[in-house]
Design a protein around this motif. Sequence first.
Motif, short mmCIF file in Angstrom:
data_model
loop_
_atom_site.label_atom_id
_atom_site.label_comp_id
_atom_site.label_asym_id
_atom_site.label_seq_id
_atom_site.Cartn_x
_atom_site.Cartn_y
_atom_site.Cartn_z
N GLY A 80 -40.07 0.47 78.84
CA GLY A 80 -39.01 -0.17 79.63
C GLY A 80 -39.24 -1.62 79.96
N GLY A 81 -40.27 -2.23 79.38
CA GLY A 81 -40.55 -3.60 79.71
C GLY A 81 -41.19 -3.71 81.08
N GLU A 82 -41.52 -4.91 81.47
CA GLU A 82 -42.14 -5.16 82.76
C GLU A 82 -41.18 -5.96 83.64
OE1 GLU A 82 -45.02 -4.06 83.85
OE2 GLU A 82 -45.47 -3.00 81.97
N PRO A 83 -41.27 -5.81 84.96
CA PRO A 83 -40.38 -6.59 85.85
C PRO A 83 -40.51 -8.08 85.58
CG PRO A 83 -41.59 -4.91 87.07
CD PRO A 83 -42.17 -4.93 85.69
N GLY A 84 -39.37 -8.71 85.41
CA GLY A 84 -39.36 -10.14 85.15
C GLY A 84 -39.50 -10.52 83.69
N PHE A 85 -39.71 -9.51 82.80
CA PHE A 85 -39.85 -9.79 81.38
C PHE A 85 -38.73 -9.08 80.62
CE2 PHE A 85 -44.07 -10.47 83.03
CZ PHE A 85 -44.50 -11.59 82.33
N PRO A 86 -38.27 -9.65 79.50
CA PRO A 86 -37.19 -9.00 78.73
C PRO A 86 -37.68 -7.74 78.04
CG PRO A 86 -38.07 -10.89 77.54
CD PRO A 86 -38.71 -10.92 78.91
N GLU A 87 -36.74 -6.90 77.66
CA GLU A 87 -37.07 -5.71 76.90
C GLU A 87 -37.69 -6.12 75.55
OE1 GLU A 87 -36.72 -2.52 77.66
OE2 GLU A 87 -35.86 -2.87 79.64
N PHE A 88 -38.46 -5.25 74.95
CA PHE A 88 -39.04 -5.55 73.66
C PHE A 88 -37.94 -5.56 72.60
CE2 PHE A 88 -42.69 -4.25 76.05
CZ PHE A 88 -43.70 -5.08 75.58
N LEU A 89 -38.09 -6.46 71.63
CA LEU A 89 -37.05 -6.66 70.63
C LEU A 89 -36.96 -5.46 69.69
CD1 LEU A 89 -37.83 -10.37 69.68
CD2 LEU A 89 -36.08 -9.53 71.26
N ASP A 90 -35.73 -5.13 69.31
CA ASP A 90 -35.48 -4.10 68.31
C ASP A 90 -35.46 -4.79 66.94
OD1 ASP A 90 -34.50 -2.20 66.56
OD2 ASP A 90 -33.15 -1.31 68.05
N ILE A 91 -36.58 -4.74 66.25
CA ILE A 91 -36.71 -5.47 64.99
C ILE A 91 -35.71 -4.97 63.95
CG2 ILE A 91 -38.30 -6.12 63.13
CD1 ILE A 91 -38.96 -7.35 65.83
N ASP A 92 -35.52 -3.66 63.88
CA ASP A 92 -34.59 -3.10 62.90
C ASP A 92 -33.18 -3.65 63.13
OD1 ASP A 92 -36.60 -1.65 61.73
OD2 ASP A 92 -36.20 0.15 62.90
N LYS A 93 -32.77 -3.72 64.39
CA LYS A 93 -31.44 -4.24 64.71
C LYS A 93 -31.35 -5.73 64.36
CE LYS A 93 -28.00 -4.50 68.44
NZ LYS A 93 -27.68 -5.92 68.19
N MET A 94 -32.41 -6.47 64.64
CA MET A 94 -32.41 -7.90 64.31
C MET A 94 -32.24 -8.12 62.81
SD MET A 94 -35.43 -9.33 66.80
CE MET A 94 -35.36 -10.95 66.06
N ILE A 95 -32.94 -7.31 62.01
CA ILE A 95 -32.83 -7.44 60.55
C ILE A 95 -31.42 -7.09 60.08
CG2 ILE A 95 -33.65 -6.49 58.35
CD1 ILE A 95 -36.40 -6.14 59.68
N ALA A 96 -30.88 -6.00 60.63
CA ALA A 96 -29.53 -5.58 60.25
C ALA A 96 -28.50 -6.66 60.62
CB ALA A 96 -29.18 -4.25 60.92
N ASP A 97 -28.63 -7.22 61.83
CA ASP A 97 -27.72 -8.28 62.26
C ASP A 97 -27.81 -9.51 61.38
OD1 ASP A 97 -26.90 -6.62 64.29
OD2 ASP A 97 -28.07 -7.61 65.86
N LYS A 98 -29.05 -9.85 60.97
CA LYS A 98 -29.25 -11.03 60.11
C LYS A 98 -28.61 -10.80 58.76
CE LYS A 98 -31.33 -14.96 58.88
NZ LYS A 98 -31.01 -15.00 57.45
N LYS A 99 -28.79 -9.60 58.18
CA LYS A 99 -28.19 -9.32 56.88
C LYS A 99 -26.68 -9.33 56.96
CE LYS A 99 -32.01 -6.62 54.94
NZ LYS A 99 -32.45 -5.29 54.44
N ALA A 100 -26.13 -8.81 58.06
CA ALA A 100 -24.67 -8.82 58.24
C ALA A 100 -24.15 -10.23 58.36
CB ALA A 100 -24.31 -7.99 59.47
N ALA A 101 -24.87 -11.08 59.10
CA ALA A 101 -24.44 -12.48 59.26
C ALA A 101 -24.51 -13.23 57.93
CB ALA A 101 -25.31 -13.16 60.30
N ASP A 102 -25.56 -12.98 57.14
CA ASP A 102 -25.69 -13.63 55.84
C ASP A 102 -24.58 -13.20 54.90
OD1 ASP A 102 -27.93 -14.91 56.74
OD2 ASP A 102 -29.36 -13.58 55.76
N ALA A 103 -24.26 -11.89 54.93
CA ALA A 103 -23.18 -11.38 54.07
C ALA A 103 -21.83 -11.98 54.46
CB ALA A 103 -23.13 -9.86 54.17
N LYS A 104 -21.61 -12.13 55.75
CA LYS A 104 -20.35 -12.70 56.23
C LYS A 104 -20.25 -14.17 55.85
CE LYS A 104 -17.54 -13.15 60.41
NZ LYS A 104 -17.49 -12.90 61.88
N ALA A 105 -21.39 -14.89 55.92
CA ALA A 105 -21.39 -16.32 55.60
C ALA A 105 -21.14 -16.57 54.12
CB ALA A 105 -22.72 -16.94 56.01
N SER A 106 -21.60 -15.64 53.28
CA SER A 106 -21.41 -15.81 51.85
C SER A 106 -20.05 -15.32 51.37
CB SER A 106 -22.51 -15.07 51.07
OG SER A 106 -22.47 -13.68 51.35
#
Length: 271
Positions: free
Chosen positions: A245-271
């Motif tokens: 759950g992260g620590e008070p005052g710190f952000p949640e840990f990043l979801d790497i799989d979601k970041m990769i998926a979002d990046k691929k979707a953005a690249d596909a949309k840009a092309s």
Amino acid sequence: PRPRRSTSSGAMHRLSRFVRSSAKRVSVMPRVSTRQFGAGLVQHRHTPVNNLETKFEFDEDSKKEIARVLAKFPPQYKASATIPLLYIAQEQAGSNNWVTLAAMNKIAELLEVPPMKVYEVATFYTMFNREPVGKIHIQLCGTTPCMVAGCGKDAIKQVIMDELGIGEGETTKDGMFTLQEVECLGACVNAPMIQVNNKEFYEHLTEESMKALLETWKKGGTPKEGNQNHVKTCEGPQGKTSLKGGEPGFPEFLDIDKMIADKKAADAKAS
């Protein structure tokens, strides 16, 4: 009677006799690991495709990337861009994942340094290939965690050699695969593992999953990167057990799989 030797000369005489007698007892030199501690032979060997007459020029895409890289450094410290420029040369379309002598000389010219300064870097890092490699360049991690984890790197290596009919440092006759054992690739927690073409990691390997990877490449496919079992990132067999759950005052840990998926979707949309 013969004069007595001085203490120092007598000691040297005994040492000399010991060395000679020891040399006679040693009939076979110990075997040395063939693992790559650098990018192949340190000394250049001219070949028909890599010599002083070979031509090399950076294309327009590479020139734009070089300009972006050089902008990071003060003019008097352009030599700091040696590694990025070597990588750009190796990745350039048509370079086939290796760096020619001509490319290194061109980099030295751009950075205004002696060519030897570029050669020193290219011969030190296994990420730079100074002779042709296969389309699928397999770099097998050979250090301790990959030796002892799971089935071990030796079993993985044997599968690769048996399936492809090549030894370490060799390329298949069709130019498709090259096998190279290298130093630590930094995925110790997911050992044993391989890196392909300096980019993709394939981790938590077994003999069966390694065979499956090779079959996919042989058929022209692209296998799934990352762990080759059920494990997500580097979680243990019980899944994630802490840092949920992260620590008070710190952000949640990043979801790497979601970041990769979002990046691929953005690249596909840009092309």
